[in-house]
Design an enzyme around this catalytic site. Structure first.
Site, PDB file in Angstrom:
ATOM      1  N   SER A  41       0.850  -1.203   0.000  1.00 47.65           N
ATOM      2  CA  SER A  41       0.000   0.000   0.000  1.00 47.65           C
ATOM      3  C   SER A  41       0.885   1.251   0.000  1.00 47.65           C
ATOM      4  O   SER A  41       2.113   1.168   0.127  1.00 47.65           O
ATOM      5  CB  SER A  41      -0.857   0.011   1.267  1.00 47.65           C
TER       6      SER A  41
ATOM      7  N   ASP B 223      -0.518  -1.589  -4.551  1.00 50.41           N
ATOM      8  CA  ASP B 223      -1.912  -1.383  -4.142  1.00 50.41           C
ATOM      9  C   ASP B 223      -2.216   0.125  -4.175  1.00 50.41           C
ATOM     10  O   ASP B 223      -1.469   0.921  -3.591  1.00 50.41           O
ATOM     11  CB  ASP B 223      -2.041  -1.939  -2.711  1.00 50.41           C
TER      12      ASP B 223
ATOM     13  N   HIS C 262     -12.023  -4.880  -2.730  1.00 52.23           N
ATOM     14  CA  HIS C 262     -11.175  -4.216  -1.726  1.00 52.23           C
ATOM     15  C   HIS C 262     -11.938  -4.155  -0.406  1.00 52.23           C
ATOM     16  O   HIS C 262     -13.142  -4.411  -0.359  1.00 52.23           O
ATOM     17  CB  HIS C 262     -10.837  -2.786  -2.184  1.00 52.23           C
ATOM     18  N   GLY C 263     -11.233  -3.773   0.667  1.00 55.87           N
ATOM     19  CA  GLY C 263     -11.894  -3.602   1.964  1.00 55.87           C
ATOM     20  C   GLY C 263     -12.565  -4.876   2.441  1.00 55.87           C
ATOM     21  O   GLY C 263     -13.652  -4.840   3.016  1.00 55.87           O
TER      22      GLY C 263
ATOM     23  N   THR D 105      -6.535  -5.123   6.973  1.00 49.27           N
ATOM     24  CA  THR D 105      -6.893  -4.871   8.379  1.00 49.27           C
ATOM     25  C   THR D 105      -6.900  -6.149   9.241  1.00 49.27           C
ATOM     26  O   THR D 105      -6.391  -6.129  10.369  1.00 49.27           O
ATOM     27  CB  THR D 105      -8.279  -4.180   8.423  1.00 49.27           C
TER      28      THR D 105
HETATM   29  P1  13P Z   1      -8.937  -3.946   4.385  1.00 52.55           P
HETATM   30  O1  13P Z   1      -7.840  -3.316   5.178  1.00 52.55           O
HETATM   31  O2  13P Z   1     -10.261  -3.393   4.743  1.00 52.55           O
HETATM   32  O3  13P Z   1      -8.858  -5.413   4.408  1.00 52.55           O
HETATM   33  O4  13P Z   1      -8.723  -3.489   2.850  1.00 52.55           O
HETATM   34  C1  13P Z   1      -7.583  -3.907   2.167  1.00 52.55           C
HETATM   35  C2  13P Z   1      -7.540  -3.322   0.804  1.00 52.55           C
HETATM   36  O5  13P Z   1      -8.529  -3.164   0.131  1.00 52.55           O
HETATM   37  C3  13P Z   1      -6.220  -2.958   0.284  1.00 52.55           C
HETATM   38  O6  13P Z   1      -6.302  -2.371  -0.971  1.00 52.55           O
HETATM   39  O1  G3H Z   2      -5.417   0.424   0.736  1.00 51.41           O
HETATM   40  C1  G3H Z   2      -5.681  -0.074   1.792  1.00 51.41           C
HETATM   41  C2  G3H Z   2      -4.734  -0.217   2.857  1.00 51.41           C
HETATM   42  O2  G3H Z   2      -5.279  -1.022   3.872  1.00 51.41           O
HETATM   43  C3  G3H Z   2      -4.288   1.124   3.404  1.00 51.41           C
HETATM   44  O3  G3H Z   2      -3.074   0.886   3.923  1.00 51.41           O
HETATM   45  O4  G3H Z   2      -2.567   2.636   5.633  1.00 51.41           O
HETATM   46  O5  G3H Z   2      -0.818   1.141   4.672  1.00 51.41           O
HETATM   47  O6  G3H Z   2      -1.777   2.964   3.254  1.00 51.41           O
HETATM   48  P1  G3H Z   2      -2.008   2.016   4.408  1.00 51.41           P
HETATM   49 ZN    ZN Z   3      -7.970  -1.169  -1.357  1.00 51.82          ZN
END
Ligand code: 13P
Ligand code: G3H
Ligand code: ZN
Length: 284
Positions: free
Chosen positions: A50, A82, A208-209, A233
């Protein structure tokens, strides 16, 4: 084996009707946990970085850690950027050995998103790197918006068709009710919208998420064409909770290995659970 592309993994997932887990890494222990889980499950896996991971560890460290892990491993592993923020960042990742990039132009207009994505595609195609784009706005659980405000940001199926016709990406991230971070309640996914999107664009869909989305909802999304499921997460929670337990149980512990080792093991377990839900166990 050497790193593989995300497109290659998603092509097989499409044929097999399952999804590949895309797990965010921030350090060596999490890279090792993702690979250990993939090996234990005999599963293909995507390791992704990320914006926060890049700030914390740096593109080169992440690339080197992941390449080392992949070279030693018998399961197919891809390295993915990402939510890439710019053409330049995508190029930096490609140069460092990433086999896939996401260019997230979702904050731009449709036309600007198409143009930006096509610029990245023109280089990525030439060097065999996969490209993911985002349409609609996924956002975060902490965003202070109402349910109807969030729904207004969902991916429009007809726009998705226009987007994919104009920018031939390998996969598309869609907004159908998930958000990044910890949910306050239980997220409700718009499966009808997902079905319509899949009806108009015939490419793998990315969810995502996905941390905190109930397993049955994830399975349903996979049955409707989701082929890449992003998890960050839930790994953070497992990792930090295990580290916190060691520190609180043993206040005199000063060896980082005795704190980070159990954290790494906890990450392996949650990643294995996810891989099973996605149906990619035994697909390496
Ligand atoms: P979460 O942290 O909600 O699992 O999302 C991860 C994500 O979409 C990274 O691009
Ligand atoms: O894009 C989704 C990630 O969970 C955000 O991560 O806080 O490391 O940028 P980050
Ligand atoms: Zn994401």
């Amino acid at each position: 084996m050497p790193l593989v592309t995300v497109a290659e993994l998603l092509k097989k997932a499409e044929a097999g009707g399952y999804a590949v887990g895309a797990f965010n890494c921030n350090n060596m222990e999490i890279v090792q946990a993702i690979v250990a889980a993939a090996e234990a499950e005999q599963a293909p896996v995507i390791i992704q970085a990320s914006q926060g991971a890049i700030k914390y560890a740096g593109i080169d460290y992440i690339a080197a850690l992941t390449r080392t892990a992949a070279d030693k491993s018998p399961v197919p592993i891809a390295l993915h950027l990402d939510h890439g923020t710019s053409f330049e960042q995508c190029m930096q990742c490609i140069r460092s050995g990433f086999t896939s990039v996401m260019i997230d132009g979702s904050k731009h207009s449709l036309e600007e998103n198409i143009d930006l994505t096509n610029r990245v595609l023109s280089v990525a195609r030439a060097v065999g790197v996969s490209v993911e784009a985002e349409l609609g706005k996924i956002g975060g659980t902490e965003d202070d918006i109402t349910v109807s405000e969030r729904e207004a940001l969902f991916t429009d199926p007809m726009e998705a068709k226009r987007f994919v016709d104009a920018a031939g990406v390998d996969s598309l991230a869609v907004a159908i009710g998930t958000a990044h971070g910890r949910y306050k309640g239980i997220p409700k996914l718009d499966f009808e919208r997902l079905r319509q999107i899949r009806g108009t664009v015939n490419i793998p869909i990315v969810l995502h998420g996905s941390s905190g989305v109930p397993d049955d909802a994830v399975r349903e999304a996979v049955s409707l064409g989701v082929r890449k499921v992003n998890i960050d997460t839930n790994i953070r929670e497992a990792f930090v909770n295990a580290a916190r337990k060691v520190i609180s149980d043993k206040p005199n512990e000063i060896d980082p290995r005795n704190v980070l080792g159990p954290a790494r093991e906890a990450a392996v377990q949650i990643i294995r659970d996810k891989i099973r839900v996605f149906g990619s166990s035994g697909r390496a």
